[in-house]
Write an enzyme that holds these catalytic residues in place. Sequence first.
Site, PDB file in Angstrom:
ATOM      1  N   LYS A 142       0.733  -1.242  -0.049  1.00  0.00           N
ATOM      2  CA  LYS A 142      -0.188   0.060  -0.073  1.00  0.00           C
ATOM      3  C   LYS A 142       0.909   1.281  -0.065  1.00  0.00           C
ATOM      4  O   LYS A 142       2.057   1.173   0.527  1.00  0.00           O
ATOM      5  CB  LYS A 142      -0.770   0.007   1.271  1.00  0.00           C
ATOM      6  CG  LYS A 142      -1.956  -1.088   1.536  1.00  0.00           C
ATOM      7  CD  LYS A 142      -2.971  -0.865   2.657  1.00  0.00           C
ATOM      8  CE  LYS A 142      -3.953  -1.753   2.691  1.00  0.00           C
ATOM      9  NZ  LYS A 142      -5.005  -1.660   1.494  1.00  0.00           N
ATOM     10  N   ARG A 176     -10.284 -11.334   1.169  1.00  0.00           N
ATOM     11  CA  ARG A 176     -10.962 -12.515   0.540  1.00  0.00           C
ATOM     12  C   ARG A 176     -10.528 -13.752   0.259  1.00  0.00           C
ATOM     13  O   ARG A 176     -11.107 -14.744   0.633  1.00  0.00           O
ATOM     14  CB  ARG A 176     -11.618 -12.214  -0.912  1.00  0.00           C
ATOM     15  CG  ARG A 176     -10.563 -11.969  -1.860  1.00  0.00           C
ATOM     16  CD  ARG A 176     -11.031 -11.157  -2.947  1.00  0.00           C
ATOM     17  NE  ARG A 176     -10.892  -9.626  -2.808  1.00  0.00           N
ATOM     18  CZ  ARG A 176     -11.203  -8.658  -3.667  1.00  0.00           C
ATOM     19  NH1 ARG A 176     -11.605  -8.940  -4.906  1.00  0.00           N
ATOM     20  NH2 ARG A 176     -11.348  -7.377  -3.166  1.00  0.00           N
TER      21      ARG A 176
HETATM   22  N1  BES Z   1      -8.053  -3.764   4.280  1.00  0.00           N
HETATM   23  C1  BES Z   1      -8.433  -3.402   2.759  1.00  0.00           C
HETATM   24  C2  BES Z   1      -9.681  -2.454   2.629  1.00  0.00           C
HETATM   25  C3  BES Z   1      -9.608  -1.321   3.495  1.00  0.00           C
HETATM   26  C4  BES Z   1      -9.069  -0.195   2.947  1.00  0.00           C
HETATM   27  C5  BES Z   1     -10.264  -1.490   4.677  1.00  0.00           C
HETATM   28  C6  BES Z   1      -9.420   1.298   3.792  1.00  0.00           C
HETATM   29  C7  BES Z   1     -10.438  -0.215   5.632  1.00  0.00           C
HETATM   30  C8  BES Z   1      -9.777   0.936   4.904  1.00  0.00           C
HETATM   31  C9  BES Z   1      -8.036  -4.452   1.930  1.00  0.00           C
HETATM   32  O1  BES Z   1      -7.489  -5.599   2.320  1.00  0.00           O
HETATM   33  C10 BES Z   1      -7.724  -4.077   0.471  1.00  0.00           C
HETATM   34  O2  BES Z   1      -6.591  -3.816   0.524  1.00  0.00           O
HETATM   35  N2  BES Z   1      -8.614  -4.035  -0.658  1.00  0.00           N
HETATM   36  C11 BES Z   1      -8.099  -3.367  -1.865  1.00  0.00           C
HETATM   37  C12 BES Z   1      -8.764  -4.344  -2.806  1.00  0.00           C
HETATM   38  C13 BES Z   1      -8.120  -4.393  -4.111  1.00  0.00           C
HETATM   39  C14 BES Z   1      -6.550  -4.514  -4.156  1.00  0.00           C
HETATM   40  C15 BES Z   1      -8.764  -5.449  -4.980  1.00  0.00           C
HETATM   41  C16 BES Z   1      -8.845  -2.118  -2.006  1.00  0.00           C
HETATM   42  O3  BES Z   1     -10.007  -2.017  -1.438  1.00  0.00           O
HETATM   43  O4  BES Z   1      -8.165  -1.313  -2.496  1.00  0.00           O
HETATM   44 MN    MN Z   2      -5.757  -5.306   1.745  1.00  0.00          MN
END
Ligand code: BES
Ligand code: MN
Length: 495
Positions: A273, A347
Amino acid sequence: MQKNIVIESSTISAPKKNVVVVLVNEDGKSAFEVEKMVGKALVDRIMKVRHFKGDKLELVDEVCDGKKGFDRLVLIGVGNVARLQGDDWVKLGGATFAALKDSEEADIYLTVAGEKLKEQSILDFILGIRLRGYAFDDYKTVLKNKEKKAKSCKITLQLEDEKAGKILLERANSLADAVLFARDLINQPANILGTKEFVKEVEKLEKLGVNVEILDEKDMKKLGMGALLGVSRGSKRPPYLAVMQWQGGKTKDRPLAFVGKGVVFDSGGISLKSSGGMEGMKGDMGGAAAVTGLLKAAASRKAKANIVGVIGLVENMPDANAQRPGDIVTSMSGQTIEVINTDAEGRLVLSDALWYTKERFNPKIMVDLATLTGAIMVALGSDHAGLFSNQDDLAHNLIKAGLETGEKLWRMPLNETYDKLVDSKVADMRNSCGRHAGSITAAQFLKRFVGDTAWAHLDIAGTAIESPLNEYNQSWASGFGVRLLDRLIQDSYEG
Ligand code: BES
Ligand code: MN
Ligand code: ZN
């Protein structure tokens, strides 16, 4: 330090504490017995001078001359009592406690003019007090003036029916403890609360009669949980699957199952990230915290239902040993997954946790909670969590519980067109399918692991962490899901 709130109940009697709280309705009326105890002339004078109408959540806080034995009188408006709904009473309790924040004691007359309060209203009001009293300041060695609070507050709730009040007080306290437990788990930073530490917290539920089993890496390898284990590979923290069981129903009754995403920290892994806001990913175990809090709540009130909680605990870190984009993993179900993006890890964890839960328990319903996608915040912001379900009854029951508790849900679509997007060229499915409909494709992915089970998925990324502050929540983590699911069980699946 968390404020220590001691609440006791009493029948309506003369005030003994130096702060007194009176509820006033939209007609400017407070209960007759209260006027007698506190002094109608005083209440009327304050209302007049301060133009106080008794509107919902209107509040005045006045210093008195002490002749009646108290120094401060707080009036809080309840508006039209018959019209109060959802979490209104929780908000009233929260707003009342906020007014009391620097006092050490108070008499609260929890009664309104002309009508008998519902049990739920009394319970909610107490809950609001407790939830507002929460502050996560364990790590503040110096509290600035604004943050300084009285160390404890002794509250006497003056009620018409004190006997019923005692029971409600106990129930409200145990539900509040469960919500605050979830908040604490989520607020704790990841250096303090790793997977092992989370397991220790889960094991505390055994005292309440919850059966706790912990599956470790070896156990999960044997079961073939390649999706969950893949996420964990980059971390030094060992992965666990915690299984909690509360047997409050008949032995033969199929259980209600709740499954939680417990990523103790989500760096994104190799698909790292960006740094902005990454600290919030300490809360990526918000689903697991809600499930653990729910089991605590249900066991504390000895819910008459069989309840299973399953949480997948892992940390998502980049490392030489971490899984890579392009890797293909085999889930416990036998279905293969192409890992397009290691940051779509939730997921992967849930796929094995859901399959395991379905196979082992054949549950009557299965509800998962996860801080799953950023996209759900794009769609719904923080006022509703996303609800996805393959069964209308379950969806309706959840929506209803959401409206009743103020932990609101908005149903999102699932269909075959969206499902196709999850297909992979090289494996059975892929874990990331582009920017469009990101929360829906995540849900479609999960759906491939629930078979025919009546299932619902709650995407709580917008509601569980960095939650909006309100009358009863001043914390980064709201504890979203505990009250909602406790109510779901109570309303729709108990007795
Ligand atoms: N934990 C995150 C989602 C999230 C983001 C929760 C901000 C709370 C606040 C999740 O694991 C994630 O990173 N999701 C990605 C998915 C994508 C890579 C398909 C997202 O939402 O960008
Ligand atoms: Mn994630
Ligand atoms: Zn995540």
